[in-house]
Design a protein around this motif. Structure first.
Motif, PDB file in Angstrom:
ATOM      1  N   UNK A   1      13.368   2.010  -4.314  1.00 40.17           N
ATOM      2  CA  UNK A   1      13.742   1.778  -2.914  1.00 40.17           C
ATOM      3  C   UNK A   1      13.527   3.043  -2.081  1.00 40.17           C
ATOM      4  N   UNK A   2      13.860   4.195  -2.660  1.00 37.35           N
ATOM      5  CA  UNK A   2      13.645   5.465  -1.964  1.00 37.35           C
ATOM      6  C   UNK A   2      12.154   5.713  -1.739  1.00 37.35           C
ATOM      7  N   UNK A   3      11.347   5.506  -2.794  1.00 40.47           N
ATOM      8  CA  UNK A   3       9.915   5.749  -2.683  1.00 40.47           C
ATOM      9  C   UNK A   3       9.270   4.845  -1.647  1.00 40.47           C
ATOM     10  N   UNK A   4       9.754   3.619  -1.563  1.00 43.03           N
ATOM     11  CA  UNK A   4       9.187   2.666  -0.621  1.00 43.03           C
ATOM     12  C   UNK A   4       9.651   2.911   0.815  1.00 43.03           C
ATOM     13  N   UNK A   5      10.643   3.776   0.987  1.00 43.36           N
ATOM     14  CA  UNK A   5      11.170   4.035   2.314  1.00 43.36           C
ATOM     15  C   UNK A   5      12.103   2.954   2.806  1.00 43.36           C
ATOM     16  N   UNK A   6      12.669   2.189   1.879  1.00 43.33           N
ATOM     17  CA  UNK A   6      13.535   1.069   2.242  1.00 43.33           C
ATOM     18  C   UNK A   6      15.019   1.440   2.307  1.00 43.33           C
ATOM     19  N   UNK A   7      15.392   2.539   1.677  1.00 39.10           N
ATOM     20  CA  UNK A   7      16.805   2.902   1.603  1.00 39.10           C
ATOM     21  C   UNK A   7      17.376   3.193   2.983  1.00 39.10           C
ATOM     22  N   UNK A   8      18.586   2.721   3.219  1.00 42.10           N
ATOM     23  CA  UNK A   8      19.316   3.023   4.453  1.00 42.10           C
ATOM     24  C   UNK A   8      20.605   3.749   4.071  1.00 42.10           C
ATOM     25  N   UNK A   9      21.188   4.523   4.983  1.00 35.46           N
ATOM     26  CA  UNK A   9      22.412   5.263   4.660  1.00 35.46           C
ATOM     27  C   UNK A   9      23.526   4.323   4.195  1.00 35.46           C
ATOM     28  N   UNK A  10      24.272   4.785   3.185  1.00 28.79           N
ATOM     29  CA  UNK A  10      25.391   3.990   2.678  1.00 28.79           C
ATOM     30  C   UNK A  10      26.511   4.915   2.254  1.00 28.79           C
ATOM     31  N   UNK A  11      27.699   4.369   2.120  1.00 31.04           N
ATOM     32  CA  UNK A  11      28.896   5.151   1.834  1.00 31.04           C
ATOM     33  C   UNK A  11      29.062   5.301   0.318  1.00 31.04           C
TER      34      UNK A  11
ATOM     35  N   UNK B   1       0.807  -1.222   0.000  1.00 27.95           N
ATOM     36  CA  UNK B   1       0.000   0.000   0.000  1.00 27.95           C
ATOM     37  C   UNK B   1       0.836   1.267   0.000  1.00 27.95           C
ATOM     38  N   UNK B   2       1.800   1.415   0.918  1.00 28.97           N
ATOM     39  CA  UNK B   2       2.629   2.623   0.918  1.00 28.97           C
ATOM     40  C   UNK B   2       3.422   2.816  -0.368  1.00 28.97           C
ATOM     41  N   UNK B   3       3.888   1.720  -0.966  1.00 23.28           N
ATOM     42  CA  UNK B   3       4.631   1.849  -2.219  1.00 23.28           C
ATOM     43  C   UNK B   3       3.717   2.358  -3.324  1.00 23.28           C
ATOM     44  N   UNK B   4       2.507   1.806  -3.412  1.00 22.80           N
ATOM     45  CA  UNK B   4       1.551   2.265  -4.425  1.00 22.80           C
ATOM     46  C   UNK B   4       1.213   3.741  -4.221  1.00 22.80           C
ATOM     47  N   UNK B   5       1.021   4.152  -2.967  1.00 24.43           N
ATOM     48  CA  UNK B   5       0.700   5.547  -2.675  1.00 24.43           C
ATOM     49  C   UNK B   5       1.862   6.465  -3.047  1.00 24.43           C
ATOM     50  N   UNK B   6       3.082   6.025  -2.760  1.00 28.15           N
ATOM     51  CA  UNK B   6       4.253   6.845  -3.079  1.00 28.15           C
ATOM     52  C   UNK B   6       4.419   7.002  -4.582  1.00 28.15           C
ATOM     53  N   UNK B   7       4.136   5.946  -5.334  1.00 25.03           N
ATOM     54  CA  UNK B   7       4.228   6.023  -6.792  1.00 25.03           C
ATOM     55  C   UNK B   7       3.218   7.019  -7.349  1.00 25.03           C
TER      56      UNK B   7
END
Length: 232
Positions: free
Chosen positions: A192-202, A13-19
């Motif tokens: 991944x960003x839209x779904x809120x899945x991204x985590x900080x990386x170098x 649901x959140x991914x569909x809403x973000x799209x």
């Protein structure tokens, strides 16, 4: 192969809403559509043992364009396609045997222009509610089908900056001994960003793109590769 529908995961649901609500998060990086020939790829997510996972393909080594690279299933729109969703679903069936009856389309990213191929590419994002296939349907195009856990993709240990021989640098993922880079990596990162899945990386940790991903058998006039975000 048959499978039972899975309970709709909480992330769908959140991914569909973000799209539906997003504002082209990569517009400063990718080239916008140029009115060129249309194509579509399918970013297909399903629920795996460790949470959401995405379907990727390893392109056959015999292909003239981008052999051996990791990508979403997809290709050029055909005259008989109803729309670009139809294109993406048709290509996923032809390449991977994915049956559209098991797929729920959630939305799409804005089209991006790919200079190397001359296509405007639309990424159709979908949920695999009934995973009916996961093996190559056309070995002439697909060497292997990968179902990659999102947890692996967002693991900082698996995120790097790819360095093309031309000097271009862009986000990339290390997946099952492969490197996902170029357009595929940018589209994947956007979802991944839209779904809120991204985590900080170098993003200062760089790797060179292996030679096996840079072999293109098309005429040089059609295959000039600047290594930019739309490289493949």
């Amino acid at each position: 192969m048959s499978a039972e529908p899975v309970v709709r995961p909480s992330w769908v649901g959140p991914l569909a809403a973000a799209l539906a609500e997003h504002a082209e998060p990569w517009v400063d990086v990718l080239r916008p559509a140029q009115g060129a020939r249309k194509s579509a790829v399918l970013a297909l997510f399903g629920e795996g043992p460790s949470g959401p996972e995405v379907l990727l393909v390893e392109r056959a080594l015999t292909l003239r364009s981008h052999p051996g690279q990791i990508a979403f299933p997809g290709g050029a729109a055909d005259p008989g396609d109803v729309d670009l969703v139809d294109t993406a679903l048709r290509e996923a069936y032809e390449e991977c045997g994915v049956l559209r009856d098991g797929v729920e389309v959630l939305g799409a990213l804005p089209a991006a222009h790919v200079v190397v191929s001359g296509f405007d590419v639309t990424a159709v994002v979908a949920w695999w509610r009934v995973p009916l296939a996961d093996t190559p349907a056309d070995p002439g195009e697909v060497a292997a089908v990968l179902r990659v856990p999102v947890a692996d993709l967002v693991d900082p240990a698996n995120r790097v900056t790819a360095r093309h021989p031309t000097g271009f640098r862009g986000p990339a993922f290390t997946v099952a001994g492969h490197l996902v880079w170029g357009l595929t990596a940018h589209l994947l990162a956007a979802v991944l960003d839209l779904a809120g899945w991204t985590t900080p990386w170098d993003d200062t940790r760089e790797v060179g793109i292996p030679d096996r991903y840079l072999r293109d058998r098309r005429p040089s006039t059609l295959a000039r590769d600047t290594g930019g975000p739309d490289a493949h």
